[in-house]
Design a protein around this motif. Structure first.
Motif, PDB file in Angstrom:
ATOM      1  N   GLU A 176       0.836  -1.204   0.000  1.00 50.63           N
ATOM      2  CA  GLU A 176       0.000   0.000   0.000  1.00 50.63           C
ATOM      3  C   GLU A 176       0.866   1.247   0.000  1.00 50.63           C
ATOM      4  N   GLY A 177       1.872   1.239  -0.850  1.00 50.12           N
ATOM      5  CA  GLY A 177       2.755   2.386  -0.923  1.00 50.12           C
ATOM      6  C   GLY A 177       3.546   2.428  -2.202  1.00 50.12           C
ATOM      7  N   HIS A 178       4.280   3.528  -2.366  1.00 51.94           N
ATOM      8  CA  HIS A 178       5.168   3.685  -3.514  1.00 51.94           C
ATOM      9  C   HIS A 178       6.291   4.630  -3.123  1.00 51.94           C
ATOM     10  N   ASP A 179       7.478   4.365  -3.643  1.00 53.79           N
ATOM     11  CA  ASP A 179       8.664   5.171  -3.366  1.00 53.79           C
ATOM     12  C   ASP A 179       8.945   6.057  -4.567  1.00 53.79           C
ATOM     13  N   PHE A 180       8.689   7.353  -4.434  1.00 50.86           N
ATOM     14  CA  PHE A 180       8.925   8.301  -5.519  1.00 50.86           C
ATOM     15  C   PHE A 180      10.341   8.871  -5.469  1.00 50.86           C
ATOM     16  N   VAL A 181      11.055   8.596  -4.400  1.00 46.91           N
ATOM     17  CA  VAL A 181      12.452   9.027  -4.290  1.00 46.91           C
ATOM     18  C   VAL A 181      13.348   8.096  -5.093  1.00 46.91           C
ATOM     19  N   ASP A 182      13.175   6.793  -4.879  1.00 47.64           N
ATOM     20  CA  ASP A 182      14.006   5.795  -5.563  1.00 47.64           C
ATOM     21  C   ASP A 182      13.293   5.142  -6.745  1.00 47.64           C
ATOM     22  N   SER A 183      12.080   5.582  -7.034  1.00 47.08           N
ATOM     23  CA  SER A 183      11.294   5.078  -8.174  1.00 47.08           C
ATOM     24  C   SER A 183      11.104   3.565  -8.122  1.00 47.08           C
ATOM     25  N   ASP A 184      10.543   3.100  -7.011  1.00 45.68           N
ATOM     26  CA  ASP A 184      10.178   1.693  -6.917  1.00 45.68           C
ATOM     27  C   ASP A 184       8.903   1.576  -6.093  1.00 45.68           C
ATOM     28  N   SER A 185       8.424   0.354  -5.898  1.00 46.61           N
ATOM     29  CA  SER A 185       7.134   0.137  -5.253  1.00 46.61           C
ATOM     30  C   SER A 185       7.224  -0.064  -3.746  1.00 46.61           C
ATOM     31  N   ASP A 186       8.417   0.055  -3.177  1.00 48.45           N
ATOM     32  CA  ASP A 186       8.593  -0.209  -1.744  1.00 48.45           C
ATOM     33  C   ASP A 186       8.933   1.087  -1.008  1.00 48.45           C
ATOM     34  N   VAL A 223      -3.294   3.182   6.207  1.00 49.51           N
ATOM     35  CA  VAL A 223      -2.300   4.160   5.779  1.00 49.51           C
ATOM     36  C   VAL A 223      -1.720   3.785   4.423  1.00 49.51           C
ATOM     37  N   LEU A 224      -1.725   4.739   3.494  1.00 49.87           N
ATOM     38  CA  LEU A 224      -1.008   4.614   2.228  1.00 49.87           C
ATOM     39  C   LEU A 224       0.279   5.412   2.363  1.00 49.87           C
ATOM     40  N   SER A 225       1.403   4.800   2.068  1.00 49.62           N
ATOM     41  CA  SER A 225       2.694   5.467   2.231  1.00 49.62           C
ATOM     42  C   SER A 225       3.250   5.894   0.872  1.00 49.62           C
ATOM     43  N   GLY A 226       3.333   7.199   0.659  1.00 53.95           N
ATOM     44  CA  GLY A 226       3.971   7.751  -0.535  1.00 53.95           C
ATOM     45  C   GLY A 226       5.301   8.367  -0.141  1.00 53.95           C
TER      46      GLY A 226
END
Length: 520
Positions: A176-186, A223-226
């Protein structure tokens, strides 16, 4: 207001803008993957370019104007912007020259530097022996009715969240999240010692409540973690905007922004507008400068700006204040989850904001409300703690009253009235101005919403208290995104004269509808 819109007086006029004739619209796409090697966190060498919906494509419209020493490194099709990276040795003049040149393109809405935002917590060693924040906002009273509902989602756009913390793992999932710093799904933190902010924020809003372990979050929302801030606590406009758009697309009911420090940017403004238009309530930290102005993104009208209180309900010395403040919440020495699987206390408007976000989620577990109705209800049920409106807004958020008070039933004015009008524009030279007579004598808020064609770029302007129609160069309020979905929210509007609003075609033609909603 009556349904026949007899108070909406119409006249037409033509404003000549810098745009040209409309081109065919292309289907919107989502966020693209960043170019490999694109650095995390601050991206000071990048320029963000917003492309009008009248252009055939987003990246192509910009790429043909990019100088040889620069490159397109990122595209967001829904927010319609492109990130152009210049080499680190390039001068500021080179970027400014590019901005000046690209904005002369008829389909380019804006160009701006990729501003840096930071987490808004104030480190503080003293630790409270118990949680005072939940008690201050009367969460136990709300818990007599509900502990929250997992169907309600609160998105934390922040550093990564340690979703396997024993007091978070039931409300936060790795999927239930996405990593926009490292461009991955964790969205998991990269550094447990440095990247604690997102975990702390998530725990305030939604650590597991009534589970016999650790601390209690305000409510059991999902919680959704962006992850948009790096382990250094900073993040670029582009990463944060992408995370906000992603959260809205996931159906987030509430989006928490415990960050700030940058200037006004069109890209961030469009992101919070997109989220609001898609049903999310965006809650943002007022800032930690102790100044009389609210920082961005909290200062955008789409965001519910939150100031921070000390345990005695006085305004915290670090908290920003000003006319944009809508609610206050405890922010000093707030105990919450930590990345060592334990708990710690820190301070800041970053901590006050998830208190409000958590109360918003708890309220939605008890009442079926739109984001606008939720915002109004939280303000109507807030407690006056004796501060000025610039310091507390409508008051200190109150979970007990928000949950137990029926919207529109003694909550201090939860009523609303809505009217709409439709029309069409022929091209970039065209626009229509309306005058609107207020239904309520003293409305707390009025929201203007424009729904226009997907292959054109219409904008919305408004004046209140002037008695005159706005223009594209003279206005009190403007919503100016790269498409034709626009929203203007005015708190405590001036009702001494009629409200005037302008629907203007930046580029393209087609039909539109304007909806006006007043809140008591």
């Amino acid at each position: 207001m009556s349904d026949d819109n007899t108070r909406l007086d119409l006249y037409r006029r033509g404003f000549l803008t810098a745009a040209g004739a409309a081109a065919g619209g292309a289907a919107l796409t989502g966020v693209t993957s960043a170019t490999p090697g694109r650095s995390p966190g601050a991206k000071e060498d990048e320029v963000l370019v917003g492309v009008s919906a009248a252009a055939d494509e987003v990246a192509g419209e910009v790429a043909k104007h990019v100088p040889g020493n620069a490159e397109v490194v990122h595209v967001n099709g829904k927010l319609r912007y492109v990130a152009v990276k210049f080499p680190s040795q390039a001068s500021e003049v080179a970027r400014e020259n590019f901005i000046e040149a690209i904005t002369s393109n008829r389909h380019v809405k804006y160009a701006e530097t990729n501003e840096t935002f930071e987490s808004l917590e104030v480190p503080n060693d003293p630790r409270y022996d118990d949680q005072y924040a939940d008690q201050m906002v009367n969460a136990p009273t709300a818990w007599d009715t509900t502990y929250g509902d997992s169907s309600v989602t609160v998105a934390v756009v922040d550093q990564g969240v340690k979703y396997d913390h024993p007091d978070l793992d039931g409300n936060v999932g790795s999927d239930e999240g996405h990593d926009f710093v490292d461009s991955d799904s964790d969205p998991y933190p990269d550094s447990m010692s440095d990247e604690y902010h997102g975990t702390h924020v998530a725990g305030i809003a939604a650590a597991e409540t009534n589970n016999g372990e650790g601390v209690s979050g305000i409510g059991n929302s999902t919680v959704l973690s962006g992850r948009a801030l790096s382990e250094s606590g900073s993040g670029s406009t582009a990463d944060i905007a992408d995370a906000i758009q992603w959260a809205a697309d996931q159906g987030a009911d509430v989006i928490n922004l415990s960050l700030g420090g940058g200037d006004y940017t069109s890209t961030m403004k469009n992101a919070v507008s997109y989220a609001t238009d898609n049903g999310s309530l965006v809650v943002a930290a007022a800032g930690n400068d102790g100044s009389g102005s609210v920082s961005y993104p909290a200062a955008y009208s789409e965001c519910l700006a939150v100031s921070a209180l000390d345990p005695d309900e006085s305004l915290a010395s670090y908290s920003n204040y000003g006319s944009d403040i809508e609610l206050a919440a405890p922010g000093t020495n707030v105990l919450s989850t930590w990345t060592d699987d334990g708990y710690d206390s820190i301070s800041g408007t970053s901590m006050a904001t998830p208190v409000v976000a958590g109360v918003a989620g708890l309220t939605l577990a008890a009442h079926d409300l739109t984001n606008a109705e939720l915002r109004d209800h939280l303000k109507a049920t807030a407690a006056d703690v004796g501060l000025s409106s610039d310091e507390q807004g409508s008051g200190r958020v109150d979970a007990g009253d928000a949950v137990t008070t029926e919207p529109g039933d003694g909550g201090g004015g939860d009523g609303s009235t809505t009217s709409s009008v439709s029309g069409s524009l022929s091209g970039y030279w065209d626009g229509t101005c309306y005058s609107y007579g207020f239904e309520y004598s003293d409305p707390s808020r009025v929201v203007l919403e424009l729904e226009g064609p997907s292959n054109a770029d219409f904008d919305l302007y408004a004046n209140d208290g002037t008695g005159s129609c706005p223009s594209t160069s003279s206005y009190d309020y403007r919503s100016w995104s790269t498409d034709s979905q626009e929203t203007i929210a005015i708190d405590d509007p001036d009702t001494s004269t009629e409200l005037h609003l302008l629907v203007d075609s930046y580029s393209g033609s087609g039909s539109y509808t304007v909806t006006i909603t007043e809140y008591e």
